[in-house]
Design a protein around this motif. Structure first.
Motif, short mmCIF file in Angstrom:
data_model
loop_
_atom_site.label_atom_id
_atom_site.label_comp_id
_atom_site.label_asym_id
_atom_site.label_seq_id
_atom_site.Cartn_x
_atom_site.Cartn_y
_atom_site.Cartn_z
N LYS A 299 22.97 3.66 -62.49
CA LYS A 299 23.49 3.23 -61.15
C LYS A 299 24.64 2.21 -61.39
N ASP B 220 29.38 9.32 -63.39
CA ASP B 220 29.64 9.19 -64.41
C ASP B 220 30.55 9.32 -65.93
N LYS C 90 29.51 -5.03 -53.98
CA LYS C 90 29.39 -4.27 -55.46
C LYS C 90 30.01 -2.57 -54.53
N LEU D 32 28.83 5.29 -62.35
CA LEU D 32 26.82 5.30 -62.87
C LEU D 32 27.46 4.91 -64.62
N GLY E 170 31.48 4.67 -57.08
CA GLY E 170 30.86 4.22 -57.52
C GLY E 170 30.88 4.80 -58.62
N THR F 228 22.48 2.36 -67.01
CA THR F 228 21.68 2.49 -66.00
C THR F 228 21.63 3.37 -64.88
#
Length: 313
Positions: free
Chosen positions: A201, A225, A217, A195, A193, A199
């Motif tokens: 997210k 991040d 997703k 980030l 993922g 957001t």
């Protein structure tokens, strides 16, 4: 009082919202900046700034004066650098912020050519994937991927980053090789993922082929991040990655990453250089933006509607 220094100090205080921050960027003491502003207000016989313990804001007169001052300062800079000969070299300090993978893989390796071309420009480069407040942090420009959400900023599109989907051989050996993007939604598959700063997210990725349009997703065991950490997680086999080609190229060639879903297409990610809307663009910033566009043309040129490279400004 040097009127140029006073106007420059005033403009920087307005932009930074702080005497202390303005003094730091001007390499002056806070006392000197304060005295320059006081002398400027005395000369003009108007109050330019409202000062509180937390923030400095321009008065109505100060805001109007600021708009004239930044144009005057930029015009003065252009006048000094528009003459033929050595004096024409743009000079001064530029504060910029760029994503870490772009800095490491493309911009920093290419910087020697910029420094040779413009030896009088000093670059202070922040390398991050966070959202930078251009005004409060007194940054001249930022380079960011994805559509810009802050419509108040001026921006130039300098690249369209081609994207692909990848996984490390260690991940595929453990989880199997997915043949359809929907398999990434299955319980045994994982993605890494990312980030997004705006957001906080992970966001779905859009994939297209002749018959389907999908938003994928997936599930993650790790979300980060930072672009370099994101790539490292994928190389470590922690999940499937969506990457710009400039980040994946070397690892694909070495076999450290395997491309997936090659018969599917992802929309290119636009890359922008954004800068404050109320600042007349100086020549040093203009040549820096032109140079970034020039460099990115060699890696990921902006495409027009037909899919051909296009020149934008």
């Amino acid at each position: 009082m040097d009127r140029f220094d006073a106007m420059q100090a005033f403009a920087r205080v307005v932009e930074a919202g702080s005497f202390t921050k303005a003094a730091e960027t001007l390499h002056m003491s806070k006392t000197t900046v304060t005295q320059l502003i006081q002398q400027l207000e005395a000369r003009l016989r108007v109050k330019l700034l409202n000062r509180t313990t937390r923030k400095v804001n321009a008065t109505a007169d100060g805001a109007a004066y600021y708009e004239r001052v930044i144009k005057l300062l930029a015009d003065m800079d252009d006048a000094e650098t528009s003459l033929p000969g050595a004096a024409a070299q743009p000079k001064g300090r530029l504060r910029v912020d760029v994503p870490s993978p772009l800095a490491n893989l493309i911009l920093v390796p290419a910087l020697p050519e910029f420094c040779a071309r413009y030896p009088e420009i000093q670059i202070d480069m922040g390398v991050s994937d966070r959202i930078v407040d251009i005004i409060d942090e007194n940054v001249d420009c930022v380079v960011r991927g994805g559509e810009l959400r802050d419509q108040s900023l001026m921006a130039r599109r300098v690249a369209d980053l081609e994207l692909g989907v990848y996984a490390a051989p260690s991940y595929l050996a453990r989880a199997g090789t997915p043949v359809h993007p929907r398999e990434l939604e299955d319980s045994h598959h994982r993605v890494v993922g990312f980030l997004w700063a705006r957001t906080g997210k992970p966001v779905p990725y859009a994939l297209h082929n002749e018959h389907e349009d999908l938003q994928i997703k997936g599930r993650h065991v790790l979300a980060v991040d930072d672009g370099n950490a994101y790539l490292s997680a994928g190389l470590a086999g922690l999940g499937v990655l969506w990457l710009p080609r400039y980040m994946s190229k070397a690892h694909e060639a070495s076999g450290d990453l395997v491309p997936l879903f090659e018969d599917w297409r992802l929309d290119p990610m636009p890359l922008y250089v954004a800068y404050p809307p109320n600042r007349h663009i100086s020549r040093k910033l203009r040549v820096f933006i032109d140079w970034i566009a020039e460099v990115m043309t060699r890696h990921a040129p902006v495409m027009d509607r037909s899919g051909s490279p296009a020149t934008t400004r």
